[in-house]
Design a protein around this motif. Sequence first.
Motif, mmCIF file in Angstrom:
data_model
loop_
_atom_site.group_PDB
_atom_site.id
_atom_site.type_symbol
_atom_site.label_atom_id
_atom_site.label_comp_id
_atom_site.label_asym_id
_atom_site.label_seq_id
_atom_site.Cartn_x
_atom_site.Cartn_y
_atom_site.Cartn_z
ATOM 1 N N VAL A 92 -2.082 -3.420 -11.191
ATOM 2 C CA VAL A 92 -3.500 -3.747 -11.040
ATOM 3 C C VAL A 92 -3.645 -5.170 -10.499
ATOM 4 O O VAL A 92 -4.410 -5.419 -9.560
ATOM 5 C CB VAL A 92 -4.214 -3.602 -12.394
ATOM 6 C CG1 VAL A 92 -5.604 -4.205 -12.343
ATOM 7 C CG2 VAL A 92 -4.274 -2.137 -12.793
ATOM 8 N N ALA A 93 -2.880 -6.096 -11.079
ATOM 9 C CA ALA A 93 -2.981 -7.488 -10.643
ATOM 10 C C ALA A 93 -2.601 -7.610 -9.164
ATOM 11 O O ALA A 93 -3.289 -8.291 -8.394
ATOM 12 C CB ALA A 93 -2.068 -8.363 -11.497
ATOM 13 N N ASP A 94 -1.525 -6.929 -8.765
ATOM 14 C CA ASP A 94 -1.085 -7.022 -7.370
ATOM 15 C C ASP A 94 -2.084 -6.362 -6.432
ATOM 16 O O ASP A 94 -2.307 -6.827 -5.315
ATOM 17 C CB ASP A 94 0.288 -6.356 -7.196
ATOM 18 C CG ASP A 94 1.393 -7.197 -7.822
ATOM 19 O OD1 ASP A 94 1.166 -8.413 -7.977
ATOM 20 O OD2 ASP A 94 2.447 -6.631 -8.153
ATOM 21 N N ASN A 95 -2.679 -5.266 -6.890
ATOM 22 C CA ASN A 95 -3.701 -4.623 -6.089
ATOM 23 C C ASN A 95 -4.845 -5.590 -5.802
ATOM 24 O O ASN A 95 -5.311 -5.704 -4.678
ATOM 25 C CB ASN A 95 -4.260 -3.401 -6.822
ATOM 26 C CG ASN A 95 -3.662 -2.107 -6.335
ATOM 27 O OD1 ASN A 95 -3.968 -1.657 -5.234
ATOM 28 N ND2 ASN A 95 -2.790 -1.536 -7.131
ATOM 29 N N MET A 96 -5.272 -6.280 -6.849
ATOM 30 C CA MET A 96 -6.402 -7.183 -6.677
ATOM 31 C C MET A 96 -6.008 -8.413 -5.860
ATOM 32 O O MET A 96 -6.832 -8.984 -5.156
ATOM 33 C CB MET A 96 -6.949 -7.594 -8.054
ATOM 34 C CG MET A 96 -7.686 -6.444 -8.727
ATOM 35 S SD MET A 96 -8.083 -6.744 -10.455
ATOM 36 C CE MET A 96 -9.296 -8.030 -10.319
ATOM 37 N N TYR A 113 -3.320 0.794 -4.103
ATOM 38 C CA TYR A 113 -1.922 0.900 -3.693
ATOM 39 C C TYR A 113 -1.114 1.363 -4.901
ATOM 40 O O TYR A 113 -0.994 0.618 -5.885
ATOM 41 C CB TYR A 113 -1.423 -0.446 -3.179
ATOM 42 C CG TYR A 113 -2.339 -1.061 -2.148
ATOM 43 C CD1 TYR A 113 -2.611 -0.396 -0.951
ATOM 44 C CD2 TYR A 113 -2.950 -2.277 -2.376
ATOM 45 C CE1 TYR A 113 -3.464 -0.941 -0.015
ATOM 46 C CE2 TYR A 113 -3.811 -2.839 -1.435
ATOM 47 C CZ TYR A 113 -4.063 -2.163 -0.263
ATOM 48 O OH TYR A 113 -4.910 -2.701 0.654
ATOM 49 N N PRO A 114 -0.545 2.570 -4.854
ATOM 50 C CA PRO A 114 0.078 3.121 -6.065
ATOM 51 C C PRO A 114 1.322 2.373 -6.502
ATOM 52 O O PRO A 114 1.703 2.445 -7.659
ATOM 53 C CB PRO A 114 0.426 4.564 -5.665
ATOM 54 C CG PRO A 114 0.386 4.598 -4.194
ATOM 55 C CD PRO A 114 -0.515 3.500 -3.732
ATOM 56 N N HIS A 115 1.955 1.642 -5.580
ATOM 57 C CA HIS A 115 3.205 0.979 -5.925
ATOM 58 C C HIS A 115 2.976 -0.448 -6.381
ATOM 59 O O HIS A 115 3.910 -1.213 -6.525
ATOM 60 C CB HIS A 115 4.150 0.995 -4.736
ATOM 61 C CG HIS A 115 3.550 0.403 -3.497
ATOM 62 N ND1 HIS A 115 2.521 1.001 -2.822
ATOM 63 C CD2 HIS A 115 3.814 -0.733 -2.843
ATOM 64 C CE1 HIS A 115 2.189 0.252 -1.792
ATOM 65 N NE2 HIS A 115 2.946 -0.808 -1.779
ATOM 66 N N MET A 116 1.711 -0.834 -6.559
ATOM 67 C CA MET A 116 1.430 -2.194 -7.021
ATOM 68 C C MET A 116 0.696 -2.125 -8.360
ATOM 69 O O MET A 116 -0.075 -1.194 -8.599
ATOM 70 C CB MET A 116 0.525 -2.916 -6.016
ATOM 71 C CG MET A 116 1.146 -3.108 -4.660
ATOM 72 S SD MET A 116 0.014 -4.076 -3.639
ATOM 73 C CE MET A 116 0.679 -3.730 -2.026
ATOM 74 N N GLU A 139 -1.097 -5.381 -15.861
ATOM 75 C CA GLU A 139 0.292 -5.035 -15.545
ATOM 76 C C GLU A 139 0.510 -3.538 -15.366
ATOM 77 O O GLU A 139 1.611 -3.084 -15.116
ATOM 78 C CB GLU A 139 1.232 -5.572 -16.639
ATOM 79 C CG GLU A 139 1.282 -7.091 -16.695
ATOM 80 C CD GLU A 139 1.462 -7.733 -15.322
ATOM 81 O OE1 GLU A 139 2.343 -7.276 -14.583
ATOM 82 O OE2 GLU A 139 0.687 -8.652 -14.982
ATOM 83 N N ARG A 140 -0.564 -2.751 -15.502
ATOM 84 C CA ARG A 140 -0.430 -1.299 -15.347
ATOM 85 C C ARG A 140 -0.392 -0.912 -13.878
ATOM 86 O O ARG A 140 -0.838 -1.654 -13.012
ATOM 87 C CB ARG A 140 -1.644 -0.598 -15.981
ATOM 88 C CG ARG A 140 -1.780 -0.824 -17.448
ATOM 89 C CD ARG A 140 -1.112 0.294 -18.209
ATOM 90 N NE ARG A 140 -1.373 0.155 -19.632
ATOM 91 C CZ ARG A 140 -2.321 0.825 -20.279
ATOM 92 N NH1 ARG A 140 -3.092 1.673 -19.625
ATOM 93 N NH2 ARG A 140 -2.497 0.658 -21.561
ATOM 94 N N TYR A 141 0.118 0.288 -13.648
ATOM 95 C CA TYR A 141 0.056 0.857 -12.300
ATOM 96 C C TYR A 141 -1.127 1.823 -12.222
ATOM 97 O O TYR A 141 -1.535 2.384 -13.245
ATOM 98 C CB TYR A 141 1.358 1.611 -11.985
ATOM 99 C CG TYR A 141 2.503 0.671 -11.722
ATOM 100 C CD1 TYR A 141 2.709 0.155 -10.447
ATOM 101 C CD2 TYR A 141 3.352 0.281 -12.737
ATOM 102 C CE1 TYR A 141 3.748 -0.724 -10.207
ATOM 103 C CE2 TYR A 141 4.397 -0.594 -12.504
ATOM 104 C CZ TYR A 141 4.593 -1.090 -11.230
ATOM 105 O OH TYR A 141 5.609 -1.964 -10.996
#
Lengths: 353, 309
Positions: A92-96, A87-90, A128-130
Amino acid sequence: MASVDFINVRKSFGTHAVIKGVNVEITDGEFVILVGPSGCGKSTLLRMLAGLENISAGEIRIGDKIVNGLAPKERDIAMVFQNYALYPHMTVADNMAFSLKLKGANKTAIETLVKPAAEILGLSHLLERYPRQLSGGQRQRVAMGRAIVRNPQVFLFDEPLSNLDAKLRVAMRAEIKELHQRLNTTTVYVTHDQIEAMTMADKIVVMNDGRVEQIGSPLDLYDRPANLFVAGFIGSPAMNMIKGRLDAADPHRFITEGGTVLPVVAAVEAAQGRDLIYGLRPESMRLDGAGLPVKVGVVEPTGAETQMIAKLGGSDLVCVFHERVSVRPGEIVNVSINAQATHLFDAESGVRL
Amino acid sequence: MSTTSIMKRRSFAGLLQNNTALGVMFMLPAGVFLLCFLTYPLGLGVWLGFTDTRIGRDGVFIGLENYRLLFDDSVFWLSVFNTILYTSVASVLKFGLGLWLALILNEKLPLKSFFRAIVLLPWVVPTVLSALAFWWIFDSQFSILSWSLIQLGLIDQPINFLGDSNNARASVIAANVWRGIPFVAISLLAGLQTISPSLQEAASLDGATSWQRFRYVTLPMLTPIIAVVMTFSVLFTFTDFQLIYVLTKGGPVNATHLMATLSFQRGIPGGQLGEGAAIAVAMIPFLLASILFSFFGLQRRKWQQGGSE
């Protein structure tokens, strides 16, 4: 973790049949690779297992459950896509953490799952990266992290390494295999690259034109290909295939169309008098002064091994030698054949004899 | 003579070698065009706003008198209110319905391209033509809407669409929404198609329901396009003139007068060019505000920024 069973699975788009009756049994914890040329239906089969495509006929089971009618989210599987589908708008942590958030897990629970997964994959400093700010290999790892966090019954990989460069692909291959050894989760992996299949799989399913050609361990497929398709598909460079027949007087002699005699260990009775194909792996030949005289065409040294393309009769014969050889194009050299490692196929049906 | 021509040619060739000069030359046509058709009318309008020009009589500079008069003019303030109401209600409706339509058209539908073409129709038809059609639809005697509702037994007598203030406002908003939806829907559809389907698949494997997929994947990825589309939509709606002029001419009792129509009415039929221009100039702060709003809203979000390792 669970076993996966495909029972006479079929799929057609309109009148066009894509999967024509596939039976595969995958035991718990196994790493299975579906391999075949593009358009053979391997990705479709994987997507059917994921629930992204309908099943036209047959049955797919995960564990004891028939999953034909279940939505993807009810199947408890995780998939790594070819383009990663992060998901490009999240971050790395949010993606996982996305799947956990949807399940309503609280922050601490999410953290206790995401942190160790990130650690395993070496992503801790990137949380914290996108996705845009990551390299291809890092994105690949995030996609895997997203799957690991779920702790699913089955992992699905859809050509995950095909967007990476050659060097990274080799590294990621090892990483995925290591990951599987660590987690021991049933894994179904799709690729068109037979080297990926040979190096990673516990069991390979070779597919062609919507059908399964052969199922077996990597070395099984290499040593005893069930038919000409598998013989030609597995192994690189590809197996030499030479047309001819058995000598009527001596079944240990194979006579090519050009009249050359090749050695055979033990031919089947039924092979006598039929058109045959003699399968000879490039690696099963040696350059030791004795044996078959061939005319050298091209020599390609790669350091670890030397590839030689020679003329035998009218056709090309590809040989791979593990030592360095000093032969010149146009020279006549003798190659000896390891008769134990040769294969015979029926020319008409393509089946191994 | 020959020496001067060579000199000239040389200096011209030198000019072509100079990047700055070349750049200016390439921009010249566009610059002239903008100057003639944009800056000059705008400047003239602003200037007229400070004069008491009437049609057929040159005015003199009167400073802010036009604006002072407008400040005490209840019709002007009514038109401001109408414009804001018209713009906000129509934009919200256009956004909601347009997004809904775009989502439907993005699904696998039979005859998809046919429906997409149909959706564009209201936008392709000239505004005046569609306004005329609406004029008939909203007619006080022959309205097809009234007729249908009477046939269905829902009402006893025709609805006075354009004769009653609130009805008239609702009617012109409805016509504007009908006309504006295609732009929003097709632009958002284009935006939706840039979202990779594998993201939706990944989300559904991650356990998202279709609402959650929309809320957490589609909508956030669509926001940049929504911002652009809605800015344009707001600007178009705020400056709308044709629909109102054909349907109500600002009536009844100025209930549907927008700033654009009031400006025209005061300036051209009314002959008070200076006052009309002042009303038009009064729209500029509103338009600038909405442009600034979208400018800051549009600034690239962190996740869109390119990857610097």
